[in-house]
Design a protein around this motif. Structure first.
Motif, PDB file in Angstrom:
ATOM      1  N   TYR A  59      45.663  21.105  60.532  1.00  0.00           N
ATOM      2  CA  TYR A  59      45.317  20.511  61.805  1.00  0.00           C
ATOM      3  C   TYR A  59      43.639  20.524  61.784  1.00  0.00           C
TER       4      TYR A  59
ATOM      5  N   MET B 107      44.099  26.620  62.572  1.00  0.00           N
ATOM      6  CA  MET B 107      44.145  25.418  63.493  1.00  0.00           C
ATOM      7  C   MET B 107      42.995  25.361  64.388  1.00  0.00           C
TER       8      MET B 107
ATOM      9  N   GLU C  56      51.135  21.640  68.621  1.00  0.00           N
ATOM     10  CA  GLU C  56      50.923  22.764  67.628  1.00  0.00           C
ATOM     11  C   GLU C  56      52.245  23.055  66.745  1.00  0.00           C
TER      12      GLU C  56
END
Length: 357
Positions: free
Chosen positions: A22, A1, A333
């Motif tokens: 992401y 990410m 997240e």
């Protein structure tokens, strides 16, 4: 990410079935002087988002390239185009996520939700709103009154769906309304029908927890159908709720074939049926009952002119409460886990907070 500290436009991207990532996407640009850039603060998870994550397609809309998910959002204006007059940097807005072409016949006739060239967020090939920044035309942003939170603003999208359905049904004061499906849109249909003055609003579902919530939210009664034929369930529904010859309006927000059948049979002669839920592309249908009762049958798709504005007004005035539907907010997240929880049926409406500053 990608790091939230260094990413310019961190986005939650669907790569394929059950495959998400992401990514730091490019910062959006103002290519039209009437556009604005929004810092997205909250995004609700919709059944269609989960369906794309689960199956990679909805009907003819197939995810062929990586696509940012999300379309139920609210945020803060971070930049405005040179021709923008109604919004300024810092304004809190609900975001209507479908941009119509404004040129086709449906658009020109006032039904822009049926636009032949609609660019709708998180519908292939268009990216959605689960990103730090997103661009919209000025007139597809609705300034939130000071008594509405950004969390409530994110629920203006499903509420606008419900407003459109209830307006399609032409619900008026004193009418009896039966709503099939007590998920977020069904519950909001109940709330809007109540706000429109319906004297009886009955929620129908096969899950007791949903009915329990509906009973204390915005209904006068609830009903759980048995596995009996639809005609028998409709008759019991009428008897238990003193509907006489039948309800004035039936709304299906489930897409389930038994609900469609029961909805047709529970209506009085001359009643109105609106299909809001999406199920299988083809089902059996009690056409003789629809004909002999001379029912008004309508579909309902997304939302159109005035629906978002009315949705904001209903919440601002206290006639509809959307806060009760919010059962949790997760960090950006943790978006993937939130999708898994929604798929598992946890909660009513889960929100994903925007990218942390």
């Amino acid at each position: 990410m990608a790091s939230t500290a260094t990413a310019q436009n961190l986005s939650f991207v669907l790569q394929g079935i059950h495959q998400v990532s992401y990514e730091d996407r490019p910062l959006p640009e103002l290519k039209n002087p009437h556009d604005v850039i929004i810092n997205v603060r909250y995004t609700g998870i919709c059944g269609s988002d989960v369906h794309y994550w689960e199956h990679g397609a909805i009907g003819n809309f197939v995810v062929k390239d990586p696509m940012v998910l999300g379309h139920e959002s609210a945020g803060v204006i971070s930049k405005v185009g040179s021709a923008v007059t109604s919004l300024k940097v810092g304004d809190h807005v609900a975001m209507e996520p479908g941009i119509a072409c404004r040129r086709c016949e449906p658009c020109k006739s006032g039904k822009y939700n049926l636009c032949e060239n609609m660019a709708f967020a998180a519908t292939p090939p268009y990216d959605g709103t689960l990103a730090k920044y997103y661009v919209l035309p000025e007139d597809f942003c609705y300034k939130l009154p000071t008594n509405l939170s950004l969390q409530e603003g994110a629920l203006m999208e499903p509420l606008s769906v419900a407003v459109h359905i209830v307006r399609q049904a032409s619900v008026s004061p004193g009418q009896t309304v039966v709503v099939f499906g007590a998920g977020p849109v069904g519950l909001l249909c109940c709330a809007v029908a109540t706000a429109f003055g319906a004297s009886q609003v009955i929620a129908v579902d096969i899950q007791q927890p949903r009915l329990d919530f509906a009973k204390q939210y915005a209904t006068t009664a609830t009903f759980m159908p048995s596995k009996s034929p639809a005609v028998e369930n409709a008759e019991r529904l009428k008897q238990e709720n003193n509907l006489g010859t039948g309800a004035d309006v039936a709304i299906d927000a489930s897409g389930a074939e038994p609900s469609v059948h029961t909805g047709i049979h529970v209506l009085r002669n001359g009643g109105t049926y609106v299909q809001g839920g999406m199920g299988r592309s083809e089902i059996q249908f009690p056409i003789m009952a629809a004909c002999s009762k001379e029912l008004t049958l309508k579909g309902s798709f997304r939302y159109g002119s005035g629906d978002y504005k009315l949705a904001v007004g209903l919440v601002a005035s206290g006639k509809v409460d959307v806060k009760k539907l919010i059962t949790g907010t997760v960090k950006f997240e943790d978006a993937e886990q939130a999708f898994k929880d929604v798929k598992a049926g946890k909660g009513i409406k889960t929100l994903i907070a925007g990218v942390a500053e």
